[in-house]
Enzyme design. Structure first.
Site, PDB file in Angstrom:
ATOM      1  N   GLY A 122       0.845  -1.193   0.000  1.00 18.99           N
ATOM      2  CA  GLY A 122       0.000   0.000   0.000  1.00 18.99           C
ATOM      3  C   GLY A 122       0.878   1.239   0.000  1.00 18.99           C
ATOM      4  N   GLY A 193      21.199  -8.119  22.478  1.00 24.47           N
ATOM      5  CA  GLY A 193      19.863  -7.629  22.810  1.00 24.47           C
ATOM      6  C   GLY A 193      18.908  -8.802  22.931  1.00 24.47           C
ATOM      7  N   VAL A 194      17.641  -8.513  22.738  1.00 18.32           N
ATOM      8  CA  VAL A 194      16.621  -9.533  22.989  1.00 18.32           C
ATOM      9  C   VAL A 194      16.736 -10.686  21.988  1.00 18.32           C
ATOM     10  N   GLU A 214      28.969  -7.949  21.719  1.00 15.57           N
ATOM     11  CA  GLU A 214      28.116  -6.790  22.027  1.00 15.57           C
ATOM     12  C   GLU A 214      28.964  -5.521  22.094  1.00 15.57           C
ATOM     13  N   GLY A 282      19.323  -4.552  16.442  1.00 17.69           N
ATOM     14  CA  GLY A 282      18.183  -3.651  16.529  1.00 17.69           C
ATOM     15  C   GLY A 282      17.389  -3.630  15.235  1.00 17.69           C
ATOM     16  N   ARG A 283      16.294  -2.894  15.260  1.00 16.09           N
ATOM     17  CA  ARG A 283      15.414  -2.830  14.096  1.00 16.09           C
ATOM     18  C   ARG A 283      15.118  -1.378  13.753  1.00 16.09           C
ATOM     19  N   ASP A 323       5.679  -0.607  15.516  1.00 18.95           N
ATOM     20  CA  ASP A 323       7.133  -0.455  15.363  1.00 18.95           C
ATOM     21  C   ASP A 323       7.522   0.721  14.481  1.00 18.95           C
ATOM     22  N   ALA A 331       5.071  -6.318  20.351  1.00 14.43           N
ATOM     23  CA  ALA A 331       3.804  -6.660  19.721  1.00 14.43           C
ATOM     24  C   ALA A 331       2.614  -6.116  20.509  1.00 14.43           C
ATOM     25  N   HIS A 455      -0.916 -21.229  47.237  1.00 12.62           N
ATOM     26  CA  HIS A 455       0.272 -21.985  47.635  1.00 12.62           C
ATOM     27  C   HIS A 455       0.156 -23.420  47.144  1.00 12.62           C
TER      28      HIS A 455
HETATM   29  P1  FAD Z   1       5.013  -5.803  11.946  1.00 13.95           P
HETATM   30  O1  FAD Z   1       4.708  -6.987  12.769  1.00 13.95           O
HETATM   31  O2  FAD Z   1       6.406  -5.642  11.460  1.00 13.95           O
HETATM   32  O3  FAD Z   1       4.024  -5.856  10.706  1.00 13.95           O
HETATM   33  C1  FAD Z   1       4.083  -4.955   9.661  1.00 13.95           C
HETATM   34  C2  FAD Z   1       3.383  -5.561   8.452  1.00 13.95           C
HETATM   35  O4  FAD Z   1       3.255  -4.549   7.450  1.00 13.95           O
HETATM   36  C3  FAD Z   1       4.157  -6.700   7.786  1.00 13.95           C
HETATM   37  O5  FAD Z   1       3.262  -7.751   7.486  1.00 13.95           O
HETATM   38  C4  FAD Z   1       4.682  -6.096   6.487  1.00 13.95           C
HETATM   39  O6  FAD Z   1       4.788  -7.035   5.447  1.00 13.95           O
HETATM   40  C5  FAD Z   1       3.586  -5.094   6.179  1.00 13.95           C
HETATM   41  N1  FAD Z   1       3.987  -3.972   5.327  1.00 13.95           N
HETATM   42  C6  FAD Z   1       5.098  -3.201   5.407  1.00 13.95           C
HETATM   43  N2  FAD Z   1       5.037  -2.213   4.479  1.00 13.95           N
HETATM   44  C7  FAD Z   1       3.870  -2.387   3.800  1.00 13.95           C
HETATM   45  C8  FAD Z   1       3.239  -1.681   2.760  1.00 13.95           C
HETATM   46  N3  FAD Z   1       3.770  -0.574   2.226  1.00 13.95           N
HETATM   47  N4  FAD Z   1       2.052  -2.134   2.310  1.00 13.95           N
HETATM   48  C9  FAD Z   1       1.474  -3.232   2.862  1.00 13.95           C
HETATM   49  N5  FAD Z   1       2.028  -3.929   3.872  1.00 13.95           N
HETATM   50  C10 FAD Z   1       3.211  -3.498   4.344  1.00 13.95           C
HETATM   51  N6  FAD Z   1       7.613  -8.560  20.541  1.00 13.95           N
HETATM   52  C11 FAD Z   1       6.994  -8.967  21.656  1.00 13.95           C
HETATM   53  O7  FAD Z   1       6.175  -8.227  22.197  1.00 13.95           O
HETATM   54  N7  FAD Z   1       7.245 -10.200  22.193  1.00 13.95           N
HETATM   55  C12 FAD Z   1       8.127 -11.051  21.638  1.00 13.95           C
HETATM   56  O8  FAD Z   1       8.319 -12.154  22.150  1.00 13.95           O
HETATM   57  C13 FAD Z   1       8.801 -10.647  20.464  1.00 13.95           C
HETATM   58  N8  FAD Z   1       9.678 -11.473  19.881  1.00 13.95           N
HETATM   59  C14 FAD Z   1      10.293 -11.074  18.724  1.00 13.95           C
HETATM   60  C15 FAD Z   1      11.213 -11.934  18.150  1.00 13.95           C
HETATM   61  C16 FAD Z   1      11.875 -11.568  16.996  1.00 13.95           C
HETATM   62  C17 FAD Z   1      12.863 -12.512  16.373  1.00 13.95           C
HETATM   63  C18 FAD Z   1      11.582 -10.304  16.387  1.00 13.95           C
HETATM   64  C19 FAD Z   1      12.248  -9.896  15.103  1.00 13.95           C
HETATM   65  C20 FAD Z   1      10.666  -9.446  16.965  1.00 13.95           C
HETATM   66  C21 FAD Z   1      10.021  -9.818  18.147  1.00 13.95           C
HETATM   67  N9  FAD Z   1       9.115  -8.976  18.781  1.00 13.95           N
HETATM   68  C22 FAD Z   1       8.507  -9.366  19.934  1.00 13.95           C
HETATM   69  C23 FAD Z   1       8.780  -7.649  18.226  1.00 13.95           C
HETATM   70  C24 FAD Z   1       7.451  -7.715  17.463  1.00 13.95           C
HETATM   71  O9  FAD Z   1       7.560  -8.681  16.453  1.00 13.95           O
HETATM   72  C25 FAD Z   1       7.128  -6.355  16.871  1.00 13.95           C
HETATM   73  O10 FAD Z   1       7.148  -5.380  17.875  1.00 13.95           O
HETATM   74  C26 FAD Z   1       5.743  -6.373  16.233  1.00 13.95           C
HETATM   75  O11 FAD Z   1       5.661  -7.344  15.222  1.00 13.95           O
HETATM   76  C27 FAD Z   1       5.413  -5.000  15.643  1.00 13.95           C
HETATM   77  O12 FAD Z   1       4.141  -5.046  15.088  1.00 13.95           O
HETATM   78  P2  FAD Z   1       3.711  -4.079  13.908  1.00 13.95           P
HETATM   79  O13 FAD Z   1       2.291  -4.426  13.604  1.00 13.95           O
HETATM   80  O14 FAD Z   1       4.035  -2.685  14.250  1.00 13.95           O
HETATM   81  O15 FAD Z   1       4.644  -4.443  12.669  1.00 13.95           O
HETATM   82  P1  NAI Z   2      18.021  -4.822  20.647  1.00 18.96           P
HETATM   83  O1  NAI Z   2      17.895  -3.373  20.523  1.00 18.96           O
HETATM   84  O2  NAI Z   2      17.283  -5.534  21.697  1.00 18.96           O
HETATM   85  O3  NAI Z   2      19.555  -5.208  20.827  1.00 18.96           O
HETATM   86  C1  NAI Z   2      20.525  -4.865  19.889  1.00 18.96           C
HETATM   87  C2  NAI Z   2      21.876  -4.963  20.557  1.00 18.96           C
HETATM   88  O4  NAI Z   2      22.869  -4.850  19.557  1.00 18.96           O
HETATM   89  C3  NAI Z   2      22.111  -3.847  21.575  1.00 18.96           C
HETATM   90  O5  NAI Z   2      22.545  -4.418  22.789  1.00 18.96           O
HETATM   91  C4  NAI Z   2      23.169  -2.991  20.913  1.00 18.96           C
HETATM   92  O6  NAI Z   2      24.041  -2.373  21.845  1.00 18.96           O
HETATM   93  C5  NAI Z   2      23.906  -4.010  20.057  1.00 18.96           C
HETATM   94  N1  NAI Z   2      24.604  -3.445  18.912  1.00 18.96           N
HETATM   95  C6  NAI Z   2      24.199  -2.453  18.092  1.00 18.96           C
HETATM   96  N2  NAI Z   2      25.131  -2.229  17.124  1.00 18.96           N
HETATM   97  C7  NAI Z   2      26.137  -3.112  17.350  1.00 18.96           C
HETATM   98  C8  NAI Z   2      27.362  -3.393  16.683  1.00 18.96           C
HETATM   99  N3  NAI Z   2      27.739  -2.716  15.603  1.00 18.96           N
HETATM  100  N4  NAI Z   2      28.155  -4.363  17.182  1.00 18.96           N
HETATM  101  C9  NAI Z   2      27.782  -5.067  18.274  1.00 18.96           C
HETATM  102  N5  NAI Z   2      26.634  -4.838  18.953  1.00 18.96           N
HETATM  103  C10 NAI Z   2      25.815  -3.885  18.478  1.00 18.96           C
HETATM  104  O7  NAI Z   2      17.667  -5.387  19.197  1.00 18.96           O
HETATM  105  P2  NAI Z   2      17.377  -6.860  18.657  1.00 18.96           P
HETATM  106  O8  NAI Z   2      17.903  -7.890  19.582  1.00 18.96           O
HETATM  107  O9  NAI Z   2      17.838  -6.836  17.246  1.00 18.96           O
HETATM  108  O10 NAI Z   2      15.812  -6.921  18.677  1.00 18.96           O
HETATM  109  C11 NAI Z   2      15.046  -5.900  18.025  1.00 18.96           C
HETATM  110  C12 NAI Z   2      13.819  -5.598  18.789  1.00 18.96           C
HETATM  111  O11 NAI Z   2      12.864  -6.631  18.601  1.00 18.96           O
HETATM  112  C13 NAI Z   2      13.990  -5.526  20.302  1.00 18.96           C
HETATM  113  O12 NAI Z   2      14.491  -4.287  20.721  1.00 18.96           O
HETATM  114  C14 NAI Z   2      12.612  -5.741  20.770  1.00 18.96           C
HETATM  115  O13 NAI Z   2      11.914  -4.531  20.690  1.00 18.96           O
HETATM  116  C15 NAI Z   2      12.068  -6.724  19.750  1.00 18.96           C
HETATM  117  N6  NAI Z   2      12.132  -8.081  20.300  1.00 18.96           N
HETATM  118  C16 NAI Z   2      11.390  -8.366  21.416  1.00 18.96           C
HETATM  119  C17 NAI Z   2      11.431  -9.608  21.975  1.00 18.96           C
HETATM  120  C18 NAI Z   2      10.657  -9.862  23.209  1.00 18.96           C
HETATM  121  O14 NAI Z   2       9.814  -9.048  23.552  1.00 18.96           O
HETATM  122  N7  NAI Z   2      10.884 -10.979  23.906  1.00 18.96           N
HETATM  123  C19 NAI Z   2      12.238 -10.687  21.395  1.00 18.96           C
HETATM  124  C20 NAI Z   2      13.008 -10.267  20.250  1.00 18.96           C
HETATM  125  C21 NAI Z   2      12.921  -9.017  19.731  1.00 18.96           C
END
Ligand code: FAD
Ligand code: NAI
Length: 476
Positions: A122, A193-194, A214, A282-283, A323, A331, A455
């Site tokens: 979109g 990170g996470v 890290e 990071g993202r 995000d 999420a 308990h």
């Molecule tokens: P997204 O989930 O990224 O969804 C965006 C959607 O938009 C996608 O389907 C994409 O294809 C679509 N899109 C993008 N641009 C367009 C466009 N122009 N037109 C149409 N569609 C488009 N968070 C937690 O709370 N708990 C967790 O345990 C957790 N674990 C994670 C583990 C990993 C490995 C990762 C990478 C992330 C994790 N997160 C976790 C973070 C979580 O996934 C995100 O915070 C969440 O998905 C964000 O939701 P969102 O709807 O903003 O975006």
């Molecule tokens: P993050 O932000 O959690 O961690 C990234 C780490 O990479 C940081 O500690 C940072 O200092 C380090 N870093 C950055 N640049 C670097 C470099 N050049 N060399 C070495 N280290 C470097 O990001 P991550 O793990 O990629 O996850 C992205 C996001 O996804 C999280 O911040 C979180 O919001 C979400 N997520 C949430 C989860 C959950 O809720 N359980 C699980 C996984 C992801």
């Protein structure tokens, strides 16, 4: 041309929830999403979370935890399973089945709630009176729909590391890390990170030698440092994750034998070969295909779509959530913003408190927190008191074989109002909900202390920590 009250761009946990809530409130709603399944041959709703994030990572964490427990923990229960076999491909198959079930579930929910679902990218085209025109590009097949309100929920993508390109064969982002069908002998992870911790834990439990590099000097800087230090000890000393802090990555090269990483640590040059390398640094917000510039949709200095506290952008009736906007990339934060925006469009006045959004890291032990850390309270000069209690002598935790970890309750020294709760231990992902509810209802630590906790349960440790905040712990 089809006209809608609300068009949501993106069907991740932010977008799909916003679309369902908007439809429930009586709006004619459409949701456009470009996500595809793992095979790349069919649309897959649910965004990062369902396809390559929260859900698949938790499936792999569970599988690897079972394998690890069978290898290391069953014996003390008197169980011997003979020689254990592990099939990584089967584990990935199970994970994929969970993803397929849940992404299909959203399709069903859209049908049930009469959300019209469009596949493709979109983008903003322009305006037609009060209506925003949104182009949909489905692999070159183009169409346009119109909307009174647009909710942008396009999520995030992995932050690239300029030194190396992710190929998801040897250098992996989250997608590749979730799809390895063999356990690498030596796994490198950039970023503790996470994602680095969760994915590092999965492959370590399955037998990989894992090194996490890290850049920051502090481990889990966003977490309460007492909890972070305890976690660091478990992960490194007990579980054997090799976590190097304060690393400067100098070069990464893909070679025949694997991936070579050269880095500096405490002034010394290091050179390591890994079979696979996960990059998790990071993202970043995903605004690439929105054509935001054409309509003047403003971004902040970090590239996120700029919004106020109500998720309103600079354009009338254009909202953004999840995000792709400021705030934690979680999420549940995305979903709650989605609900709130749909309700605001309906003229309601919902409130989302960023101070009570819980964080969970699904390692073993798990880490969870809500509210302020001790470091933040100190920096803000807040007069606070604290109570801590451990899982070491908790009957349920001992029964589970997971008797380690701590709960810490931080409360205002004068009013006793809870300011933060920090946990490391078994199932604290679930225990944190009590702390969230308490903080939402502006409870005091005495409120938790006076509530009857069953308990034997893990929640008794939360109870005990709250009692300790008032210096009347019964088992401490
Ligand atoms: P997204 O989930 O990224 O969804 C965006 C959607 O938009 C996608 O389907 C994409 O294809 C679509 N899109 C993008 N641009 C367009 C466009 N122009 N037109 C149409 N569609 C488009 N968070 C937690 O709370 N708990 C967790 O345990 C957790 N674990 C994670 C583990 C990993 C490995 C990762 C990478 C992330 C994790 N997160 C976790 C973070 C979580 O996934 C995100 O915070 C969440 O998905 C964000 O939701 P969102 O709807 O903003 O975006
Ligand atoms: P993050 O932000 O959690 O961690 C990234 C780490 O990479 C940081 O500690 C940072 O200092 C380090 N870093 C950055 N640049 C670097 C470099 N050049 N060399 C070495 N280290 C470097 O990001 P991550 O793990 O990629 O996850 C992205 C996001 O996804 C999280 O911040 C979180 O919001 C979400 N997520 C949430 C989860 C959950 O809720 N359980 C699980 C996984 C992801």
């Amino acid at each position: 041309m089809s006209q809608f009250d609300v068009v949501v761009i993106g069907a991740g946990p932010g977008g799909y929830v916003a679309a369902i809530r908007a439809a429930q409130l009586g709006f004619k709603t459409a949701c456009i999403d470009a996500g595809v399944n793992k095979a790349g041959d069919a649309p897959a709703l649910g965004g990062t979370c369902l396809n390559v994030g929260c859900i698949p990572s938790k499936a792999l964490l569970q599988s690897s935890e079972h394998f690890h427990a069978a290898q290391h923990d069953f014996a003390e229960h008197g169980i011997s399973a003979g020689s254990l076999h592990f099939d990584a491909a089967k584990m990935i198959e199970r994970k994929d089945a969970i993803v397929t079930k849940l992404t299909g579930g959203i399709k069903f929910l859209f049908q049930k709630n009469k959300v019209e679902s469009f596949f493709g990218f979109g983008s903003f085209k322009g305006k037609n009176g009060d209506f925003w025109q949104i182009d949909i590009d489905n692999k070159g097949e183009k169409s346009t729909i119109e909307a009174k309100h647009v909710i942008v929920a396009t999520g995030s993508v992995p932050r690239p590391l300029p030194l190396v390109e992710v190929d998801n064969v040897n250098v992996l982002d989250n997608e590749g890390a979730l799809n390895l069908t063999e356990v690498p002998a030596k796994l490198g992870v950039i970023g503790s990170g996470v994602i680095g911790l969760e994915m590092g834990s999965v492959w370590k439990r399955l037998g990989a030698e894992v090194t996490i590099l890290e850049a920051a000097p502090t481990f889990l800087a966003a977490a309460d440092q007492q909890i972070a230090k305890e976690a660091f000890k478990y992960f490194t000393k007990e579980q054997g994750l090799n976590i190097e802090l304060g690393v400067k990555i100098e070069s990464i090269s893909k070679e025949k034998k694997g991936v070579r990483v050269q880095y500096e640590l405490n002034g010394a040059k290091k050179d390591e070969m890994f079979d696979k390398l996960i990059v998790a640094i990071g993202r970043i917000p995903n605004t690439q295909k929105l054509n935001a510039e054409a309509v003047g949709l403003a971004k902040d200095e970090r590239g996120f779509i700029a919004v106020n506290e109500l998720c309103q952008t600079n354009l009338p009736n254009v909202w953004a959530i999840g995000d792709v906007v400021r705030g934690p990339m979680l999420a549940h934060k995305a979903s709650d913003e989605g609900v709130a925006v749909a309700e605001r469009i309906a003229g309601q006045k919902p409130h989302l408190d960023f101070g009570t959004i819980p964080w969970v890291i699904y390692t073993d032990p798990e880490i969870a927190w809500v509210g302020k850390t001790e470091e933040q309270l100190k920096a803000e000069g807040v007069d606070y008191k604290k109570g801590t209690s451990g899982f070491g002598a908790n009957g349920r935790a001992l029964g589970l074989g997971k008797a380690k970890g701590t709960v810490k309750v931080l409360a205002d020294a004068k009013t006793d109002r809870i300011l933060g709760v920090h946990m490391i231990g078994p199932m604290v992902s679930e225990l944190i909900a009590e702390a969230v509810v308490s903080m939402e209802f502006k409870a005091s630590s005495e409120d938790i202390a006076r509530i009857v906790h069953a308990h034997p349960t893990l929640s008794e440790v939360v109870h005990e920590a709250a009692l300790a905040a008032d210096k009347r712990a019964l088992h401490g």
